[in-house]
Design a protein around this motif. Structure first.
Motif, short mmCIF file in Angstrom:
data_model
loop_
_atom_site.label_atom_id
_atom_site.label_comp_id
_atom_site.label_asym_id
_atom_site.label_seq_id
_atom_site.Cartn_x
_atom_site.Cartn_y
_atom_site.Cartn_z
N PHE A 179 8.59 -19.98 4.67
CA PHE A 179 8.66 -18.54 4.92
C PHE A 179 9.41 -17.90 3.76
CE2 PHE A 179 10.41 -14.81 7.34
CZ PHE A 179 9.19 -14.26 7.72
N GLN A 180 8.78 -16.92 3.09
CA GLN A 180 9.41 -16.33 1.92
C GLN A 180 9.03 -14.86 1.77
OE1 GLN A 180 7.21 -18.46 -1.46
NE2 GLN A 180 7.23 -16.35 -2.17
N LEU A 181 9.83 -14.15 0.99
CA LEU A 181 9.55 -12.75 0.68
C LEU A 181 8.31 -12.64 -0.20
CD1 LEU A 181 13.08 -11.32 -0.14
CD2 LEU A 181 11.49 -10.35 1.54
N LEU A 182 7.55 -11.57 0.00
CA LEU A 182 6.46 -11.26 -0.91
C LEU A 182 7.02 -10.84 -2.27
CD1 LEU A 182 4.10 -9.13 1.38
CD2 LEU A 182 3.55 -11.32 0.35
N ASN A 183 6.21 -11.02 -3.28
CA ASN A 183 6.57 -10.51 -4.60
C ASN A 183 6.82 -9.01 -4.56
OD1 ASN A 183 6.92 -12.29 -6.61
ND2 ASN A 183 5.04 -11.82 -7.71
N GLN A 184 5.92 -8.32 -3.91
CA GLN A 184 6.00 -6.87 -3.78
C GLN A 184 5.42 -6.48 -2.42
OE1 GLN A 184 7.28 -4.74 -6.20
NE2 GLN A 184 7.11 -3.11 -4.69
N PRO A 185 6.18 -5.79 -1.56
CA PRO A 185 5.64 -5.39 -0.26
C PRO A 185 4.43 -4.48 -0.42
CG PRO A 185 8.03 -5.13 -0.34
CD PRO A 185 7.58 -5.37 -1.75
N PHE A 186 3.55 -4.49 0.58
CA PHE A 186 2.39 -3.61 0.57
C PHE A 186 2.00 -3.28 2.00
CE2 PHE A 186 -0.35 -7.02 1.88
CZ PHE A 186 0.08 -8.15 1.21
N ASN A 187 1.13 -2.27 2.09
CA ASN A 187 0.69 -1.80 3.41
C ASN A 187 -0.61 -2.45 3.84
OD1 ASN A 187 -1.12 0.47 4.92
ND2 ASN A 187 1.01 0.51 5.63
N SER A 188 -1.53 -2.66 2.88
CA SER A 188 -2.83 -3.23 3.22
C SER A 188 -3.33 -4.08 2.08
CB SER A 188 -3.85 -2.11 3.53
OG SER A 188 -4.09 -1.34 2.36
N ALA A 189 -4.23 -5.03 2.41
CA ALA A 189 -4.81 -5.91 1.39
C ALA A 189 -5.96 -6.69 2.00
CB ALA A 189 -3.77 -6.87 0.83
N HIS A 190 -6.74 -7.32 1.13
CA HIS A 190 -7.71 -8.31 1.57
C HIS A 190 -7.03 -9.67 1.45
CE1 HIS A 190 -11.67 -10.03 2.37
NE2 HIS A 190 -11.38 -10.94 1.46
N MET A 191 -6.92 -10.38 2.55
CA MET A 191 -6.16 -11.64 2.62
C MET A 191 -7.14 -12.80 2.75
SD MET A 191 -3.39 -12.73 5.54
CE MET A 191 -2.64 -14.35 5.61
#
Length: 826
Positions: A316-328
């Motif tokens: 479990f780790q922090l994202l590089n940069q938070p975001f609201n939406s994406a294609h995962m």
């Protein structure tokens, strides 16, 4: 007459997904060996987290197998019959690979590589005839047909007659890879076909139902087909398509995800479900920021400890940069590496990539999604293409889904999961009609070839059902990250890219072309090359040594090797400088590598004595060079050996001073010796290693010596290595004289002559002697003969069969005087 059927439904291959690429296969017919999986030797996908924005990703599946079909086949009776497996059906032509009972033996005896509906062979087939006899006949076996995506079709029989036997046959040159269908064919309704499916062990139809028609999963276009005794049979000229679903393992899952509010929430992609464990890879909004800010690599249902043996980071780790939406997209590369790729981040071009290793199970065939709190929005979910866009009214997920944990539903044309939910897809994901990857081949550079600066990448990329584009990528073999070196959106044949390696460090590199079709399926062709920007690496001159003195033929020995070897040269120049010249004018350049062996020879007799510089130079195909130089001396002049005093035939007593010259430009040593009287060998009077020129060589004390004839010898040697033997030049000088009473028993006028003829027969003659006196002749201090001087004052002796070279001959007179001569045999 013949028939065939073709499978046109969804059959996701069980087994590891891998990058499709050409494999060199020996097309000798037949081949008696097990086939390793076609793609085992290709590099693993190894995405490094975080922030691999230079990695190519267009969404959709990155990996897929070559097309394969498999069934159990059995002969039935002695009538002419065959069983065929078909691939690449497009309604016009297809692969039609059969095993045939031809000779009424009751066993399969021949194989056929055909196309269309039993049409023999195909244009430009390589590897052998279209129809050949089996290496060994059999009654039943597991029959597998694989097309590797690059033109090679391989037929494998295993479990032959219930044993461990394997027979493998292959043909090349198939280009019509434009159909989706696959199936089987038969003739006369004899041969049975059972457990039809793919090579991963996924049986798409086991025909375990009553005699009659094939059933609703099959559409027979013409001819007749049926089920007999829970196996399939085919008669007449027939053709059918499979219309059912055939589930199997999937290694990619993806969806659009979006944060909904500020509450704790996550969206998880589920892979490898086997009713026991699964991959549970999630993106999470934590802390009330209103954006996704964490990712988790888990197993089971949100098991926060990750999985055993996880590599690459914490679960479990922090994202590089938070975001609201994406294609995962979540990808398992089939080798234990699990990768999350976020693209279209907040609607832009950004990407974030994270990876963990060590996932081992890969034994489940279910895919799905999970969620928490019913907030996160999940849309356009699928594997390879969109399997469910959730564009239906609010409520349950629908019949294609099975929720095993928590709850899930459709809200506003998207899916949501609540209460640690876990939902598995059980429907048929067939929204995209193209279930075969693009065709990719790489004909150059050849595997393990050398790359200099700009390397042409030749081959072909195409997909008749919709081509999406391709990229050129490379990575060092000792690293994990791929670097993009080019991209193109067009189908091509010939030159695909020019890869500029000028700025890359020397080393081994994988280079690949990855192509993608419009349905998101990808395949690639890979080669390995050696980028060479270093100087010629393997040069060693073991001989001659630095400062060595050479004579006659000089031998050069050592190593001239480089991974990208082109040629080497061995040359010389005068010590004072000037042009380098080949040591062997007949071989100015050598084009074969040498490792710790002879390099060249130099006839030093073609140059004068003196100092020289010799050079070994290597050149590789990239123009890189290397050189080794040494200084040597050429000395083809023999030493000087002269006894000036005493003179020949004198009579001496007491202390005798011997003078003369022992000299050479590269003097090694000299030795003054005598023999005669009671000394049957040579006795050293004096020796040294410094030159003596017209000066005293030594003082010979003759007191106590028996009056007799004696011989003095001066040996002088130099330091030259003559003809690569380790031998040196040597010069001898002799003086014969008497010690003590010089008149008794001798005329005083005796002479000795010696000669050696071509037969190497040495003849020695004493003249002017006393008739009747006995003379003892001797050669090389060992072979003696006694002869009597005749009335003419002569005595003669001979020795046949002597070795070539110099020999010493002596004659001891009755009075004790000794005469000596040197003679050289050719």
């Amino acid at each position: 007459m013949s028939m065939r059927l073709a499978f046109v439904g969804t059959c996701l291959w069980a087994g590891l997904s891998a990058v499709t690429a050409a494999q060199d296969i020996d097309l000798t017919d037949p081949v008696y060996e097990d086939i390793a999986p076609i793609l085992n030797d290709l590099p693993q996908e190894d995405w490094t987290a975080p922030g691999g924005a230079d990695q190519h990703w267009e969404g959709g599946s990155v990996l897929s197998f070559a097309q394969t079909v498999q069934a159990d086949v059995r002969s039935n009776g002695a009538a002419l019959q065959f069983a065929a497996l078909t691939l690449d059906d497009d309604g016009a032509d297809n692969l039609f690979i059969k095993v045939q009972q031809q000779d009424s033996s009751g066993k399969f005896s021949h194989v056929g590589f055909y196309h269309g509906n039993g049409a023999g062979g195909w244009p430009n087939m390589t590897g052998g005839a279209a129809f050949v006899a089996l290496s060994a006949q059999f009654t039943f076996a597991k029959m597998t047909v694989t097309h590797n995506g690059a033109g090679t079709v391989t037929l494998t029989f295993s479990e032959i007659d219930g044993g461990n036997g394997v027979q493998v046959y292959a043909r090349g040159g198939w280009v019509n890879r434009n159909g989706l269908g696959m199936g089987y064919g038969g003739f006369a309704g004899h041969s049975s076909i059972d457990n039809w499916g793919n090579a991963g062990g996924q049986v798409c139809d086991n025909f375990e139902r009553p005699n009659g028609g094939l059933g609703g999963n099959w559409v027979t276009v013409n001819g007749t087909t049926s089920i007999v005794d829970k196996t399939a049979r085919g008669t007449n000229t027939g053709r059918a398509r499979f219309a059912g679903a055939c589930a199997g393992q999937s290694t990619t899952i993806e969806a659009d995800v979006r944060v909904n509010g500020t509450g704790l929430q996550y969206a998880a992609m589920l892979l490898d479900g086997d009713n026991n464990n699964n991959l549970f890879v999630k993106v999470q909004q934590q802390g009330g920021g209103g954006k996704f800010n964490y990712i988790g690599f888990y197993q089971g249902n949100n098991d926060t400890d990750g999985w055993g043996g996880m590599t690459g980071g914490v679960p479990f780790q922090l994202l590089n940069q938070p975001f609201n939406s994406a294609h995962m997209a979540v990808i398992h590369n089939g080798f234990g590496d699990v990768t999350i790729v976020f693209s279209k981040i907040d609607g832009g071009p950004g990407q974030q990539i994270y990876s963990r290793g060590g996932w081992a199970p890969l034994d489940g065939d279910r895919i799905g999604f999970g969620g928490f709190a019913g907030l996160t929005i999940i849309d356009n979910w699928g594997s390879s293409f969109v399997c469910d866009d959730f564009n239906r009214r609010n409520g349950p997920l629908g019949a294609n889904w099975n929720t095993t944990d928590g709850s899930a539903s459709i809200v506003s044309l998207a899916a949501r999961g609540d209460n640690l939910s876990r939902s598995w897809f059980i429907g048929n994901c067939g929204a995209c009609n193209d279930d075969t990857p693009p065709l990719v081949s790489m004909t150059a550079p050849a595997p393990e070839s050398c790359a200099c600066n700009v390397v042409p990448i030749n081959g072909s990329v195409s997909d008749p059902e919709g081509y999406g584009g391709d990229v050129l990528e490379y990575r060092r073999t000792d690293q994990n990250n791929w670097t993009q070196a080019g991209s193109n959106n067009n189908e091509r044949n010939g030159l695909l890219y020019n890869w500029n390696t000028a700025g890359l460090p020397t080393g081994l590199y994988f280079v690949r072309v990855v192509a993608e079709n419009t349905c998101g399926l990808s395949s690639s062709a890979v080669s390995i090359v050696y980028v060479d920007h270093d100087s010629f690496s393997g040069l060693e001159m073991r001989a001659p040594g630095e400062g060595q003195i050479l004579a006659g033929t000089a031998c050069f020995d050592g190593t001239a090797w480089d991974r990208c070897f082109d040629e080497y040269q061995v040359e010389y120049q005068p010590g004072g400088g000037g042009q380098f010249n080949p040591v062997d004018p007949n071989n100015p350049v050598y084009n074969t590598t040498v490792i710790n062996d002879p390099l060249a020879q130099w006839n030093t007799g073609t140059v004068g004595d003196g100092n020289y510089r010799v050079r070994l130079t290597g050149l590789d195909i990239c123009g890189n060079t290397g050189a080794i130089q040494k200084n040597v001396v050429v000395d083809n002049t023999a030493p000087v050996s002269v006894i000036s005093a005493p003179q020949e035939c004198v009579c001496l007593t007491g202390q005798v001073t011997v003078t003369g010259t022992a000299d050479d430009a590269n003097l090694a040593a000299w030795s003054l010796q005598y023999t005669g009287g009671d000394a049957h060998g040579w006795v050293t009077i004096a020796s040294g290693n410094a030159p003596v020129i017209n000066d005293t060589l030594g003082v010979w004390n003759t007191d106590g010596l028996r009056p007799c004839a004696y011989t003095l010898r001066l040996i002088v040697t130099d330091k030259a290595n003559v003809n690569c033997t380790g031998n040196t030049h040597r010069t001898d000088d002799y003086v014969s004289l008497n010690v003590g009473d010089c008149g008794s028993g001798c005329t005083g006028n005796e002479t000795l002559t010696a000669k050696c003829k071509n037969s190497r027969k040495i003849t020695a003659t004493v003249k002017k002697g006393s008739p009747g006196a006995v003379v003892t002749f001797e050669v090389d201090g060992g072979q003696t003969k006694q002869e009597t001087i005749n009335n003419k004052g002569k005595a003669k002796a001979s020795w046949p069969g002597n070795a070539p070279g110099q020999h010493g001959v002596s004659a001891e007179l009755a009075c004790g005087d000794v005469l000596n001569k040197n003679v050289t045999c050719p």
